[in-house]
Write an enzyme that holds these catalytic residues in place. Structure first.
Site, PDB file in Angstrom:
ATOM      1  N   LEU A 168       0.840  -1.197   0.000  1.00 36.79           N
ATOM      2  CA  LEU A 168       0.000   0.000   0.000  1.00 36.79           C
ATOM      3  C   LEU A 168       0.882   1.258   0.000  1.00 36.79           C
ATOM      4  O   LEU A 168       0.705   2.159  -0.810  1.00 36.79           O
ATOM      5  CB  LEU A 168      -0.907  -0.028   1.243  1.00 36.79           C
ATOM      6  CG  LEU A 168      -1.840   1.151   1.466  1.00 36.79           C
ATOM      7  CD1 LEU A 168      -2.931   1.189   0.400  1.00 36.79           C
ATOM      8  CD2 LEU A 168      -2.510   1.076   2.850  1.00 36.79           C
ATOM      9  N   GLY A 175      -5.597  -6.221  10.601  1.00 35.78           N
ATOM     10  CA  GLY A 175      -4.153  -6.219  10.844  1.00 35.78           C
ATOM     11  C   GLY A 175      -3.796  -5.560  12.164  1.00 35.78           C
ATOM     12  O   GLY A 175      -2.865  -5.978  12.851  1.00 35.78           O
ATOM     13  N   ARG A 195      18.062  -8.769  41.911  1.00 37.00           N
ATOM     14  CA  ARG A 195      19.036  -7.677  42.010  1.00 37.00           C
ATOM     15  C   ARG A 195      18.869  -6.934  43.337  1.00 37.00           C
ATOM     16  O   ARG A 195      17.753  -6.516  43.693  1.00 37.00           O
ATOM     17  CB  ARG A 195      18.799  -6.715  40.844  1.00 37.00           C
ATOM     18  CG  ARG A 195      19.600  -5.440  40.908  1.00 37.00           C
ATOM     19  CD  ARG A 195      21.035  -5.670  40.526  1.00 37.00           C
ATOM     20  NE  ARG A 195      21.796  -4.434  40.605  1.00 37.00           N
ATOM     21  CZ  ARG A 195      23.078  -4.334  40.302  1.00 37.00           C
ATOM     22  NH1 ARG A 195      23.749  -5.415  39.899  1.00 37.00           N
ATOM     23  NH2 ARG A 195      23.701  -3.178  40.391  1.00 37.00           N
ATOM     24  N   GLN A 206       9.615   1.227  46.695  1.00 40.26           N
ATOM     25  CA  GLN A 206       8.318   1.693  46.177  1.00 40.26           C
ATOM     26  C   GLN A 206       8.403   2.246  44.756  1.00 40.26           C
ATOM     27  O   GLN A 206       7.477   2.099  43.964  1.00 40.26           O
ATOM     28  CB  GLN A 206       7.725   2.753  47.110  1.00 40.26           C
ATOM     29  CG  GLN A 206       7.128   2.141  48.358  1.00 40.26           C
ATOM     30  CD  GLN A 206       6.341   3.142  49.171  1.00 40.26           C
ATOM     31  OE1 GLN A 206       6.364   4.339  48.910  1.00 40.26           O
ATOM     32  NE2 GLN A 206       5.650   2.655  50.181  1.00 40.26           N
ATOM     33  N   GLY A 246      18.949  -1.075  34.363  1.00 47.52           N
ATOM     34  CA  GLY A 246      20.147  -0.231  34.382  1.00 47.52           C
ATOM     35  C   GLY A 246      21.108  -0.607  33.266  1.00 47.52           C
ATOM     36  O   GLY A 246      20.693  -0.830  32.124  1.00 47.52           O
ATOM     37  N   GLU A 260       1.152  -0.172  10.095  1.00 44.17           N
ATOM     38  CA  GLU A 260      -0.300  -0.443  10.046  1.00 44.17           C
ATOM     39  C   GLU A 260      -1.102   0.709  10.669  1.00 44.17           C
ATOM     40  O   GLU A 260      -2.112   0.507  11.340  1.00 44.17           O
ATOM     41  CB  GLU A 260      -0.621  -1.805  10.664  1.00 44.17           C
ATOM     42  CG  GLU A 260       0.113  -2.910   9.903  1.00 44.17           C
ATOM     43  CD  GLU A 260      -0.515  -4.268   9.972  1.00 44.17           C
ATOM     44  OE1 GLU A 260      -1.727  -4.347  10.210  1.00 44.17           O
ATOM     45  OE2 GLU A 260       0.224  -5.243   9.776  1.00 44.17           O
ATOM     46  N   THR A 298       0.062   4.798  12.113  1.00 49.35           N
ATOM     47  CA  THR A 298       0.782   5.365  13.270  1.00 49.35           C
ATOM     48  C   THR A 298      -0.198   5.606  14.431  1.00 49.35           C
ATOM     49  O   THR A 298      -1.423   5.602  14.240  1.00 49.35           O
ATOM     50  CB  THR A 298       1.396   6.725  12.882  1.00 49.35           C
ATOM     51  OG1 THR A 298       0.310   7.579  12.473  1.00 49.35           O
ATOM     52  CG2 THR A 298       2.399   6.591  11.744  1.00 49.35           C
ATOM     53  N   SER A 299       0.363   5.915  15.593  1.00 50.43           N
ATOM     54  CA  SER A 299      -0.507   6.237  16.744  1.00 50.43           C
ATOM     55  C   SER A 299      -1.369   7.456  16.417  1.00 50.43           C
ATOM     56  O   SER A 299      -2.525   7.549  16.845  1.00 50.43           O
ATOM     57  CB  SER A 299       0.342   6.521  17.985  1.00 50.43           C
ATOM     58  OG  SER A 299       1.015   5.349  18.361  1.00 50.43           O
TER      59      SER A 299
HETATM   60  N1  CAA Z   1     -13.317  -0.016   6.522  1.00 47.72           N
HETATM   61  C1  CAA Z   1     -13.961   0.123   5.329  1.00 47.72           C
HETATM   62  N2  CAA Z   1     -14.004   1.298   4.645  1.00 47.72           N
HETATM   63  C2  CAA Z   1     -13.341   2.337   5.173  1.00 47.72           C
HETATM   64  C3  CAA Z   1     -12.646   2.263   6.382  1.00 47.72           C
HETATM   65  C4  CAA Z   1     -12.655   1.023   7.071  1.00 47.72           C
HETATM   66  N3  CAA Z   1     -12.016   0.874   8.216  1.00 47.72           N
HETATM   67  N4  CAA Z   1     -12.079   3.463   6.648  1.00 47.72           N
HETATM   68  C5  CAA Z   1     -12.426   4.273   5.631  1.00 47.72           C
HETATM   69  N5  CAA Z   1     -13.184   3.597   4.741  1.00 47.72           N
HETATM   70  C6  CAA Z   1     -13.800   4.136   3.521  1.00 47.72           C
HETATM   71  C7  CAA Z   1     -14.645   5.346   3.852  1.00 47.72           C
HETATM   72  O1  CAA Z   1     -15.947   4.961   4.259  1.00 47.72           O
HETATM   73  C8  CAA Z   1     -14.640   6.104   2.556  1.00 47.72           C
HETATM   74  O2  CAA Z   1     -15.597   5.561   1.660  1.00 47.72           O
HETATM   75  P1  CAA Z   1     -16.954   6.387   1.291  1.00 47.72           P
HETATM   76  O3  CAA Z   1     -16.470   7.642   0.625  1.00 47.72           O
HETATM   77  O4  CAA Z   1     -17.703   5.449   0.397  1.00 47.72           O
HETATM   78  O5  CAA Z   1     -17.631   6.659   2.592  1.00 47.72           O
HETATM   79  C9  CAA Z   1     -13.274   5.803   1.967  1.00 47.72           C
HETATM   80  O6  CAA Z   1     -12.810   4.610   2.614  1.00 47.72           O
HETATM   81  C10 CAA Z   1     -12.287   6.920   2.217  1.00 47.72           C
HETATM   82  O7  CAA Z   1     -12.224   7.122   3.620  1.00 47.72           O
HETATM   83  P2  CAA Z   1     -11.679   8.464   4.270  1.00 47.72           P
HETATM   84  O8  CAA Z   1     -12.309   9.636   3.585  1.00 47.72           O
HETATM   85  O9  CAA Z   1     -11.821   8.343   5.737  1.00 47.72           O
HETATM   86  O10 CAA Z   1     -10.134   8.408   3.832  1.00 47.72           O
HETATM   87  P3  CAA Z   1      -8.934   9.335   4.248  1.00 47.72           P
HETATM   88  O11 CAA Z   1      -8.176   9.656   3.016  1.00 47.72           O
HETATM   89  O12 CAA Z   1      -9.389  10.460   5.107  1.00 47.72           O
HETATM   90  O13 CAA Z   1      -7.994   8.323   5.072  1.00 47.72           O
HETATM   91  C11 CAA Z   1      -7.197   7.130   6.963  1.00 47.72           C
HETATM   92  C12 CAA Z   1      -8.396   7.643   6.161  1.00 47.72           C
HETATM   93  C13 CAA Z   1      -7.809   6.509   8.191  1.00 47.72           C
HETATM   94  C14 CAA Z   1      -6.257   8.246   7.366  1.00 47.72           C
HETATM   95  C15 CAA Z   1      -6.448   6.084   6.116  1.00 47.72           C
HETATM   96  O14 CAA Z   1      -5.803   6.672   5.001  1.00 47.72           O
HETATM   97  C16 CAA Z   1      -5.439   5.301   6.916  1.00 47.72           C
HETATM   98  O15 CAA Z   1      -5.779   4.375   7.640  1.00 47.72           O
HETATM   99  N6  CAA Z   1      -4.130   5.645   6.782  1.00 47.72           N
HETATM  100  C17 CAA Z   1      -3.080   4.844   7.363  1.00 47.72           C
HETATM  101  C18 CAA Z   1      -2.584   3.854   6.370  1.00 47.72           C
HETATM  102  C19 CAA Z   1      -1.881   2.721   6.999  1.00 47.72           C
HETATM  103  O16 CAA Z   1      -2.297   2.186   8.018  1.00 47.72           O
HETATM  104  N7  CAA Z   1      -0.803   2.282   6.358  1.00 47.72           N
HETATM  105  C20 CAA Z   1      -0.105   1.159   6.805  1.00 47.72           C
HETATM  106  C21 CAA Z   1       0.605   0.552   5.658  1.00 47.72           C
HETATM  107  S1  CAA Z   1       0.616  -1.155   5.640  1.00 47.72           S
HETATM  108  C22 CAA Z   1       1.779  -1.638   6.739  1.00 47.72           C
HETATM  109  O17 CAA Z   1       2.253  -0.937   7.561  1.00 47.72           O
HETATM  110  C23 CAA Z   1       2.041  -3.067   6.601  1.00 47.72           C
HETATM  111  C24 CAA Z   1       3.298  -3.611   7.099  1.00 47.72           C
HETATM  112  O18 CAA Z   1       4.335  -3.405   6.550  1.00 47.72           O
HETATM  113  C25 CAA Z   1       3.272  -4.550   8.225  1.00 47.72           C
END
Ligand code: CAA
Length: 382
Positions: free
Chosen positions: A125, A243, A269, A280, A340, A364, A366-367
């Site tokens: 992604l 995830g 220790r 404490q 330590g 997956e 950030t915070s």
């Molecule tokens: N489930 C289903 N659909 C969802 C959803 C969910 N949890 N969250 C959003 N959607 C849908 C929305 O409903 C929307 O659809 P509609 O227009 O039909 O309503 C569409 O998706 C767009 O949603 P948003 O407008 O909310 O999208 P956004 O651009 O504002 O982004 C976000 C939302 C939460 C910030 C998202 O981009 C996000 O989660 N970003 C973080 C990405 C991420 O986690 N990356 C990790 C990479 S993978 C990784 O790390 C793997 C690894 O190596 C281990």
């Protein structure tokens, strides 16, 4: 409400604990030091059903529930966080989306080998310029007259990228439509047009290989489109919901390992004539560690339970991941502090736990993204 685990859940926890203690923990330091991908251990996990825990038996998995997945992930991460990263990508990010949106042929072709641990899967992604803002992707897939797509573009930070046979890829098929212009594809990395770039040198989870990948006129057949054209972003978000339960479990595992090492250490220790656990200031840290660990586990089990009931769990998964990852960072930090000089030494696993825990606050989502998801869902505002 019943807080007891079922026989089956306890059984898979037991299997994961046994392999983790016998095979993973003894080689964790070696894998951290060399960055060598632990293929042999992954095969063993696969042979024991742990690379496709929630995958039905007909597609090569163990056919267990999300709670079993949490329990197994905690055990594996407590032995080595890097192993649990590989396990989580195969289980959650790769298999989940195909099981939910894939055709019967796609499930048979792509899920079985990954669930059995015979091949490694990945999830593409993120791109160099788009991490949290996932819709800002530039990787493009252009539809051809015969229904196939030609893919061009780069993806970065691909966990298991250097060794993956198959990848779930997200690419833009209609840039004018934003999130609704993204489509998911199933990629075979042995086909022409797929290239691997630089491998990332990382602070922690060093044995989980991570690299850039690039597509140059890579052709995906119509049969390898996952779900429908334009449905990719929803698939990605749904898969990440699941995830995040896995990453929360991983955070709990590494935090538990640091906590248990600390419990032993504070009893042994001595300082100023008594065990440091009798002071404490140490006791307050132990109590806070225990509370954060228990809270993280209960929140993660809640999210997993909702998933198992086919209920919506987006907010709960984000609550679990946020709580557990920040707890893991805090607990591993305090564990190093209590140990330590020994905590700072590479002769103990503590410094590895500390380095490994950090990633759970980053990947997956950030915070900051977890807080955004939770607050948007709670307030309805954005
Ligand atoms: N489930 C289903 N659909 C969802 C959803 C969910 N949890 N969250 C959003 N959607 C849908 C929305 O409903 C929307 O659809 P509609 O227009 O039909 O309503 C569409 O998706 C767009 O949603 P948003 O407008 O909310 O999208 P956004 O651009 O504002 O982004 C976000 C939302 C939460 C910030 C998202 O981009 C996000 O989660 N970003 C973080 C990405 C991420 O986690 N990356 C990790 C990479 S993978 C990784 O790390 C793997 C690894 O190596 C281990």
């Amino acid at each position: 409400m019943d807080f007891r685990f079922t026989e089956e859940q306890l059984m898979i926890q037991d299997v994961a604990r046994r392999i983790s203690r016998e095979k993973i923990a003894p080689s964790a330091e070696h894998h951290d030091h060399t960055g060598e991908f632990p293929l042999e251990n992954i095969r063993t996990l696969g042979e024991n059903g742990l690379m496709g825990i929630e995958v039905p038996a007909e597609y090569g998995g163990a056919g267990m529930d999300p709670i079993s997945y949490v329990l197994a992930m905690v055990e594996i991460a407590a032995a080595d966080c890097a192993h649990s990263t590989i396990v989580s990508v195969n289980n959650s990010l790769f298999c989940n989306g195909i099981l939910k949106f894939g055709s019967e042929e796609q499930k048979q072709k792509y899920v079985r080998a990954i669930a059995e641990g015979k091949e490694i899967g990945a999830f593409a992604l993120t791109e160099p310029q788009s991490g949290s803002d996932a819709t800002a992707m530039r990787c493009k897939a252009v539809r051809q007259d015969d229904g196939s797509f030609v893919v061009n573009g780069k993806k970065s930070w691909i966990t298991s990228g250097p060794v993956a046979k198959y990848i779930v890829l997200f690419a833009m098929t209609d840039a004018d439509k934003g999130a609704k212009g993204i489509t998911a594809f199933l990629v075979d990395t042995t086909k022409p047009g797929f290239h691997r770039g630089k491998t990332e040198p990382k602070l922690g989870i060093r044995a989980s290989a991570t690299c850039e990948i690039e597509f140059q006129d890579y052709v995906v057949g119509a049969e390898d489109v996952l779900g429908e054209e334009g449905q990719g972003f929803k698939i990605a978000m749904g898969v990440l919901d699941a995830g995040r339960i896995g990453i929360a479990s991983q955070a709990i595992g590494v935090a538990r390992a640091a906590y248990e090492a600390t419990l032993d250490y504070v009893k042994e220790r001595k300082a100023f004539g008594k065990p440091i656990g009798a002071f404490q200031m140490t006791q307050a840290k132990i109590a806070d560690m225990k509370c954060k660990l228990d809270a993280s586990l209960l929140l993660t089990l809640r999210a997993a339970w909702l998933k198992g009931q086919d209920q919506k769990f987006t907010t709960e998964a984000s609550v679990a991941k946020l709580t557990a990852s920040e707890a893991a960072m805090w607990i591993t930090h305090q564990a190093v502090q209590i140990h330590g000089g020994m905590g700072y030494s590479k002769e103990m696993a503590l410094e590895r736990y500390f380095r490994d825990a950090k990633i759970t606050e980053i990947y997956e989502g950030t915070s900051e993204i977890q807080r955004l998801v939770i607050a948007r869902n709670e307030t309805g505002l954005r």
